[in-house]
Enzyme design. Structure first.
Site, PDB file in Angstrom:
ATOM      1  N   ARG A  27       0.816  -1.216   0.000  1.00  0.00           N
ATOM      2  CA  ARG A  27       0.000   0.000   0.000  1.00  0.00           C
ATOM      3  C   ARG A  27       0.854   1.274   0.000  1.00  0.00           C
ATOM      4  O   ARG A  27       0.333   2.372  -0.161  1.00  0.00           O
ATOM      5  CB  ARG A  27      -0.905   0.026   1.236  1.00  0.00           C
ATOM      6  CG  ARG A  27      -1.867  -1.118   1.298  1.00  0.00           C
ATOM      7  CD  ARG A  27      -2.728  -0.994   2.530  1.00  0.00           C
ATOM      8  NE  ARG A  27      -3.631   0.114   2.426  1.00  0.00           N
ATOM      9  CZ  ARG A  27      -4.827   0.063   1.879  1.00  0.00           C
ATOM     10  NH1 ARG A  27      -5.258  -1.065   1.382  1.00  0.00           N
ATOM     11  NH2 ARG A  27      -5.599   1.124   1.832  1.00  0.00           N
ATOM     12  N   LYS A 488       0.667  -2.545 -18.056  1.00  0.00           N
ATOM     13  CA  LYS A 488       1.361  -3.570 -17.270  1.00  0.00           C
ATOM     14  C   LYS A 488       2.868  -3.405 -17.424  1.00  0.00           C
ATOM     15  O   LYS A 488       3.602  -3.418 -16.456  1.00  0.00           O
ATOM     16  CB  LYS A 488       0.907  -4.926 -17.792  1.00  0.00           C
ATOM     17  CG  LYS A 488       0.780  -6.032 -16.827  1.00  0.00           C
ATOM     18  CD  LYS A 488      -0.495  -6.103 -16.036  1.00  0.00           C
ATOM     19  CE  LYS A 488      -0.832  -4.840 -15.298  1.00  0.00           C
ATOM     20  NZ  LYS A 488      -2.139  -4.806 -14.730  1.00  0.00           N
ATOM     21  N   GLU A 491       4.232  -0.014 -15.844  1.00  0.00           N
ATOM     22  CA  GLU A 491       4.199   0.171 -14.388  1.00  0.00           C
ATOM     23  C   GLU A 491       5.245  -0.676 -13.675  1.00  0.00           C
ATOM     24  O   GLU A 491       5.758  -0.261 -12.643  1.00  0.00           O
ATOM     25  CB  GLU A 491       2.788  -0.024 -13.801  1.00  0.00           C
ATOM     26  CG  GLU A 491       2.230  -1.405 -13.771  1.00  0.00           C
ATOM     27  CD  GLU A 491       0.831  -1.442 -13.131  1.00  0.00           C
ATOM     28  OE1 GLU A 491       0.049  -2.305 -13.510  1.00  0.00           O
ATOM     29  OE2 GLU A 491       0.534  -0.629 -12.231  1.00  0.00           O
TER      30      GLU A 491
END
Ligand code: M6R
Length: 615
Positions: A27, A488, A491
């Site tokens: 996170r 994809k 990143e």
């Protein structure tokens, strides 16, 4: 974004908090910190370190050097102020009486800071969070609940907070608005966390705090209040994920594990919703067949990869159910004066169910009278709770920042919904719908077949992992897939990449194609094979290297070998509806192996976080 944990019980808090943070590092990983109430000395011990959690673990001997049985912890994705030790959480109030961790953004922090400065408070960090801790301190007169409520009433923006008090070793407080926070219920111990994986080792009984709800957490129990201070009887949810599903299970990265889990995840999502006679049972409660028949249009709203799923779904819905569909980026939708009303079905797609842009778009849609169906992975998340109806993807916990199995399950579920809608609206006959469902059910097996051998993708990655630019192109559904393949790759590998509708390339972007540029051409839409071949020839003529992805053999030109793709990836034969679910897999694997060869931190790519809870 940031990850929050909190603990009170009979055990040493710090090691437990660090274990919880380890499960939440996806996170945010700019810095990490702990605050533990030191009951013996009547103070709060705060330890924080810039960078990965490992730095904090080293600093505290895995938490063993910090005594105390009550504490909070945080892993940060920086918003206000650079990721350094001072800006890291927890923040301690000037008097040392209060410490807190925060996820979200306090929008009016500047004016509150000004007010507090006038009251004599000084600030050491650049964060919005320090304002909150000083404000609570300012109002604190031996009543933690009253001080927190008074401060929270003045905050604008989003926040999930965990708060400890130096003189209250018997409790801590948690509250939230627009940012997720859950309470874990144990025996003689209780927890808070931003997400389930942090709790799985201790308990499966959780309370998901609602908007503006506050929990007072003690060893013996948890009391939840609403915004007005009214005591609530919150629902206790039982988490069914097993602890292993949030572990790497022998894989080098969560991303690879999650790619490999796709066959089962898709089966789990589809099969329970199909009856023995191949009819569909979605279990929608409020979106009845009559409502679905009465719709004028559909608007799909999402972010990132979930938005890409929406783009694929648009083609399927318009073709099979003949309802006009628009697809909107959630971050744009809210500020776009969207033309929706009671006859619009807004479909919200979100893995986390907590993406703030998407949550706000949902609220905007409801305010305009639209009905909202959400496609969500996390049970009980804000988006799920606030929607008219929810369909859960049963992907299990997805830990890698780059989504894979959540994407596939969203796609499969949208396809099932499309068939249901087509049948209900009389656009598909009973026989046609059953045939499509039968084919859709085979997706899991086809995915498994595809994943048996990844060597070709590893080989291609080894040839091209050091390219500077990689383009993806396709037409119609293949264009939507190209967007996902490109996202994809960029990143996790940090390679510059763009996705283009193949026919659009010649209107500008083709100027970027030069000798050595890699172009991944998606050619699964068989009707447009020839058009795609022309586009492949156009880029080949300018020196590009082409990898083509197909579902049936490409007619190669024997007279001009240089005009043919350099590599062809052929997918197992499948129905049109299943094709996107299969085509995305080589793109995921290509991105993964390229990033692996580049030595990137695949599960925690720079600057990103799994759950984006800021606007
Ligand atoms: O949880 P959500 O599906 O709402 O998240 C949306 C995007 O943030 C997410 O899909 C993001 O683009 C992924 N990192 C892509 O791999």
């Amino acid at each position: 974004m940031c990850g929050i944990v909190g603990y009170i019980g009979g055990k040493q808090a710090a090691p437990l908090l660090l274990q919880g943070l380890e499960k939440l590092e996806y996170r945010g990983y700019d810095s990490a910190g702990l605050a533990v109430v030191d009951a013996g000395n009547g103070g709060i011990i705060v330890k924080k370190a810039r960078g990965r959690l490992s730095a904090l673990k080293k600093m505290t001997d895995c938490g063993k050097s910090i005594p105390g049985i009550l504490g909070i912890g945080h892993t940060r994705w920086a918003t206000h102020g650079e990721p350094n030790d001072v800006n890291s959480h927890p923040h301690l109030s000037r008097s040392g009486r209060v410490a807190l961790v925060h996820n979200g953004i306090v929008e009016n922090y500047a004016e509150l800071r000004q007010y507090l400065c006038e009251q004599g408070y000084g600030f050491v960090s650049d964060t919005d969070t320090e304002v909150v801790v000083q404000l609570i301190d300012h109002y604190y007169e031996n009543d933690p609940v009253a001080a927190v409520r008074r401060a929270a009433d003045q905050l604008r923006g989003s926040f999930a907070l965990g708060i400890v008090f130096a003189d209250r070793p018997d409790l801590f407080i948690a509250l939230r608005k627009d940012s997720p926070l859950i309470v874990g219920l144990g025996e003689g111990e209780n927890f808070i966390a931003s997400d389930v994986p942090a709790l799985l080792a201790h308990t499966r009984r959780v309370i998901r705090l609602g908007e503006r709800e506050m929990a007072v957490v003690t060893r013996e129990g948890v009391t939840v209040y609403d915004h007005f201070g009214v005591k609530l009887e919150p629902e206790v949810l039982e988490i069914t994920w097993d602890a292993e599903s949030a572990e790497k299970g022998g894989y080098e990265h969560f991303m690879l594990k999650e790619i490999m889990e796709q066959p089962d995840a898709v089966r789990r999502t589809i099969a329970p919703r199909v009856r023995g006679d191949f009819t569909i049972e979605l279990g929608l409660r409020r979106l009845t067949d009559d409502v679905l028949r009465s719709l004028d249009r559909i608007c799909i709203v999402a972010c990132g990869s979930s938005y890409h799923v929406g783009m694929v779904a648009r083609y399927a819905i318009e073709r099979m159910a003949r309802v006009p569909v628009t697809v909107a980026l959630a971050s744009e939708f809210r500020y776009d004066n969207p033309m929706i009303g009671p006859e619009t079905l807004v479909i919200i797609i979100s893995q986390s169910g907590e993406t703030l842009d998407t949550l706000f778009a949902l609220r905007e849609a409801k305010e305009r009278g639209a009905r909202v169906l959400s496609i969500v992975n996390v049970v009980g998340s804000s988006i799920a709770v606030e929607s008219t109806d929810v369909l859960y993807t049963w992907a299990g916990p997805e830990i890698a920042v780059a989504t894979t199995k959540a994407y596939s399950t969203q796609l499969a579920l949208m396809q099932l919904f499309t068939l249901y809608l087509g049948r209900v609206r009389g656009r598909l006959t009973d026989l046609e719908a059953r045939e499509e469902v039968r084919s859709l059910l085979a997706t899991g097996d086809k995915l498994a077949e595809l994943l048996k051998d990844t060597s070709h993708l590893q080989y291609l990655a080894s040839l091209y992992f050091n390219r500077r630019d990689i383009f993806f192109m396709g037409r119609n559904i293949d264009y939507a897939l190209a967007l996902e393949g490109s996202l994809k790759l960029k990143e996790i590998s940090y390679i510059h990449s763009e996705a283009y509708a193949a026919g659009e390339l010649k209107h500008g972007t083709i100027s970027l194609i030069e000798p050595g540029t890699l172009v991944v051409a998606l050619c699964t839409g068989t009707k447009l094979h020839e058009k795609m071949l022309s586009n492949i020839r156009e880029v080949k003529a300018r020196g590009a290297t082409v990898i083509a992805l197909t579902t049936k053999p490409i007619p190669l030109d024997p007279n001009h070998p240089n005009a043919n793709p350099d590599h062809i990836i052929e997918l197992p034969a499948c129905c049109e509806l299943c094709a996107p679910s299969l085509s995305v897999v080589p793109l995921q694997l290509l991105a993964y192996y390229v990033a692996l060869l580049k030595g990137c931190d695949i599960d925690k790519p720079r600057n990103l976080a799994k759950s984006v809870t800021v606007e």
